[in-house]
Design an enzyme around this catalytic site. Structure first.
Site, short mmCIF file in Angstrom:
data_model
loop_
_atom_site.label_atom_id
_atom_site.label_comp_id
_atom_site.label_asym_id
_atom_site.label_seq_id
_atom_site.Cartn_x
_atom_site.Cartn_y
_atom_site.Cartn_z
N ASP A 1 38.08 -75.02 13.46
CA ASP A 1 38.70 -75.12 11.86
C ASP A 1 37.57 -75.05 10.92
OD1 ASP A 1 37.71 -77.63 12.80
OD2 ASP A 1 39.37 -78.95 12.20
N HIS B 1 15.34 -54.74 10.93
CA HIS B 1 16.34 -55.96 10.78
C HIS B 1 16.01 -57.15 11.76
CE1 HIS B 1 19.23 -52.89 8.56
NE2 HIS B 1 18.30 -53.12 8.05
N ASP C 1 10.97 -60.11 4.32
CA ASP C 1 11.78 -59.63 3.29
C ASP C 1 12.98 -60.56 2.96
OD1 ASP C 1 13.83 -58.01 2.11
OD2 ASP C 1 13.67 -56.32 3.62
N ASP D 1 15.85 -58.63 -3.95
CA ASP D 1 15.60 -58.11 -2.53
C ASP D 1 14.01 -57.68 -2.75
OD1 ASP D 1 15.22 -57.06 -0.17
OD2 ASP D 1 16.74 -55.19 -0.81
N HIS E 1 13.11 -45.19 7.59
CA HIS E 1 13.98 -45.52 6.39
C HIS E 1 13.81 -45.09 5.17
CE1 HIS E 1 11.77 -48.53 4.43
NE2 HIS E 1 11.17 -49.11 5.81
N HIS F 1 17.46 -48.50 -2.79
CA HIS F 1 18.83 -48.42 -2.78
C HIS F 1 19.22 -49.26 -4.07
CE1 HIS F 1 18.56 -52.87 -1.54
NE2 HIS F 1 17.52 -52.25 -0.50
N HIS G 1 22.96 -54.07 -0.99
CA HIS G 1 22.86 -52.60 -1.06
C HIS G 1 24.10 -52.44 -1.96
CE1 HIS G 1 20.67 -52.67 3.17
NE2 HIS G 1 19.93 -52.89 2.19
N GLU H 1 10.80 -49.57 -1.93
CA GLU H 1 10.49 -50.20 -0.62
C GLU H 1 10.07 -49.57 0.58
OE1 GLU H 1 13.84 -52.17 1.58
OE2 GLU H 1 15.03 -51.49 0.16
N TYR I 1 5.23 -48.81 10.01
CA TYR I 1 5.43 -49.60 11.23
C TYR I 1 4.70 -48.83 12.22
CZ TYR I 1 8.92 -50.77 7.50
OH TYR I 1 9.43 -50.95 6.49
N ARG J 1 5.79 -53.57 4.68
CA ARG J 1 6.60 -52.96 3.77
C ARG J 1 6.52 -53.80 2.53
NH1 ARG J 1 10.90 -53.43 6.59
NH2 ARG J 1 11.86 -55.34 5.84
N GLU K 1 8.27 -54.26 -1.11
CA GLU K 1 9.40 -53.93 -1.79
C GLU K 1 9.64 -54.71 -3.26
OE1 GLU K 1 13.15 -55.28 0.51
OE2 GLU K 1 14.28 -53.86 -0.92
#
Ligand code: GLY
Ligand code: MN
Ligand code: MN
Length: 458
Positions: free
Chosen positions: A45, A249, A266, A277, A356, A360, A367, A403, A407, A423, A425
């Protein structure tokens, strides 16, 4: 969360509802139905913290669960009906204060409000004889079922001369077009969300030490988000050291950060419904190795080239194309790829290290909503127009992320280049003149990062 409780606030939401109604009117009118998000059970619950639906929030500013907005648009004008939870003193002891339908018109600027329990009973009347019902296709199975039941009820009453709407139409493209261009209130909120997030990155850089667990830096981010009033992270924060930074991710955030490794963070907060972001990558000890630095400078140059393309009138894809060219050049220069830059791009060989896209839309959702191609009507309709639609041209008020990253993983790489994930961004607002970087408070040059980290250790 913003409760849209004063006049200037609800004026903005009313203006958005009227803009939507005008677009509905141009498309033939009807009734638009926009539900908020369902409550999700976490276990038994216990519920997940409630997070409103972004479209619903955009049109109401209302953050309570169990609510739906109906906008009726016909020859006599536009009317907004809100269905929301009734006041319930007993329940409010457990789950907190509710606005209730009596107070909703004054607080939210809607024309009428009723308890959510009345929705199924009132829906047939709202839909009867309208030219169309508009809702987000595939958005809410619960609403689809409710509308189907209302259609059924109306068909049962056919002998009394009422008809269900003749058309079911997708509301999403209309709202997505509106959300793509941010108004002044949205830009103000986004600037605050991004400023909080930039300072969270600074805090993480200051606190980082080799030997800590990644989650210790995640805790610093959360601390900074919450103490400035952000309600939550806008998405799962990524704190990834060493090879973990090559997992796009990565979510575990539980590894021990080894001396000499880079840390990729990130993370951005959500403030009053709007996302930041930001990604920064820095050496856990405060000094880049020569190889780390060489790769970092390539990503930073790629980002600068991409940001230069965020200008009104430029295609959205231009930033990606510019970033890919600089990254490819860097990979060739560092002898991580063989061949010319054009060959590396044409063959897609660079995708081993950059898999990638470069950005965006950013807004209510990390996103964010919005078409990345020019709308069909703006293209010269060949039968294949949908497949050929050109990249979206940037307009003032759009917000994009930029971004790029690299890698580097694999035993075939020179040892100093292995397990490097970088990265960088930023969040960029398109203005009439330029791309305004909203997240530049978070340091990103090698010198700025090393100086900040050295000061924190002094
Ligand atoms: N943080 C998600 C993204 O950068 O797209
Ligand atoms: Mn990100
Ligand atoms: Mn992003």
């Amino acid at each position: 969360m913003s409760q849209a409780s004063n006049d200037s606030d609800h004026g903005i939401y009313r203006a958005r509802r009227e803009m939507l109604a005008e677009r509905l009117r141009l498309a033939g009118g009807g009734v638009a139905l926009v539900p908020t998000a369902p409550v999700a059970i976490r276990s038994r619950d216990s519920e997940f913290p409630f997070r409103h639906d972004s479209y619903f929030h955009y049109l109401t500013g209302f953050t309570e669960p169990e609510a739906l907005l109906a906008i009726v648009c016909d020859a006599s004008g536009v009317r907004s009906h809100l269905f929301c939870r009734a006041r319930d003193p007993e329940q409010e002891v457990w789950t907190g204060w509710r606005l209730g339908p009596d107070a909703a018109p004054a607080a939210l600027g809607v024309d009428a409000a009723a308890p959510i329990e009345r929705l199924d009973a009132e829906l047939p009347g709202l839909l009867a004889d309208r030219p169309a019902v508009w809702l987000g296709f595939g958005h809410s199975a619960a609403l689809d079922a409710r509308v189907a039941a209302a259609f059924e009820r109306l068909r049962e009453r056919a002998r009394s001369g009422v008809q269900p709407p003749a058309a079911l139409r997708d509301l999403t493209p209309l709202l997505d077009e509106m959300r793509l261009v941010k108004d002044a209130q949205e830009i103000g909120t986004m600037k605050r969300a991004i400023a909080i997030s930039a300072h969270a990155h600074i805090r993480a850089m200051r606190h980082a030490r080799a030997g800590q667990r990644e989650y210790e830096l995640e805790a610093e981010l959360l601390h900074e988000f919450r103490r400035h009033g952000a309600q939550s992270p806008a998405y799962g924060s990524i704190v990834a050291s060493g090879a973990n930074a090559c997992v796009l991710h990565y979510e575990r955030n539980d590894a021990r950060m080894a001396p000499g490794s880079l840390v990729l963070i990130d993370a951005g907060c959500e403030l009053d419904g709007y996302a930041a972001d930001i990604t920064r990558t820095f050496p856990v000890d405060g000094r880049f190795t020569p190889e780390q630095r060489a790769v970092y400078e390539v990503v930073l140059a790629a980002q600068a080239a991409a940001i230069d393309c965020v200008l009104p009138g430029q295609p959205f894809d231009a930033a990606h194309d510019a970033a890919v060219r600089v990254l490819a050049q860097g990979l060739v220069d560092l002898k991580l790829l063989a061949g010319s830059v054009d060959e590396v791009i044409a063959s897609g060989a660079y995708k081993r290290f950059y898999m990638h896209r470069t950005g965006h839309w950013l807004g209510l959702d990390v996103h964010d909503a919005g078409d990345y191609r020019e709308p069909l009507a703006a293209t010269l309709g060949s039968p294949d127009a949908a497949a050929e639609r050109p990249s979206r041209r940037l307009k003032p008020g759009m917000v994009v992320t930029v971004e790029p990253g690299l890698y580097l993983r694999g035993d075939d790489l020179p040892p100093g280049f292995r397990d490097i994930g970088i990265r960088i961004e930023d969040d960029v607002l398109v203005t009439v003149a330029e791309g305004e970087v909203l997240s530049e408070a978070a340091p990103k040059s090698v010198a700025a990062i090393e100086t900040l980290m050295a000061e924190a250790r002094a």
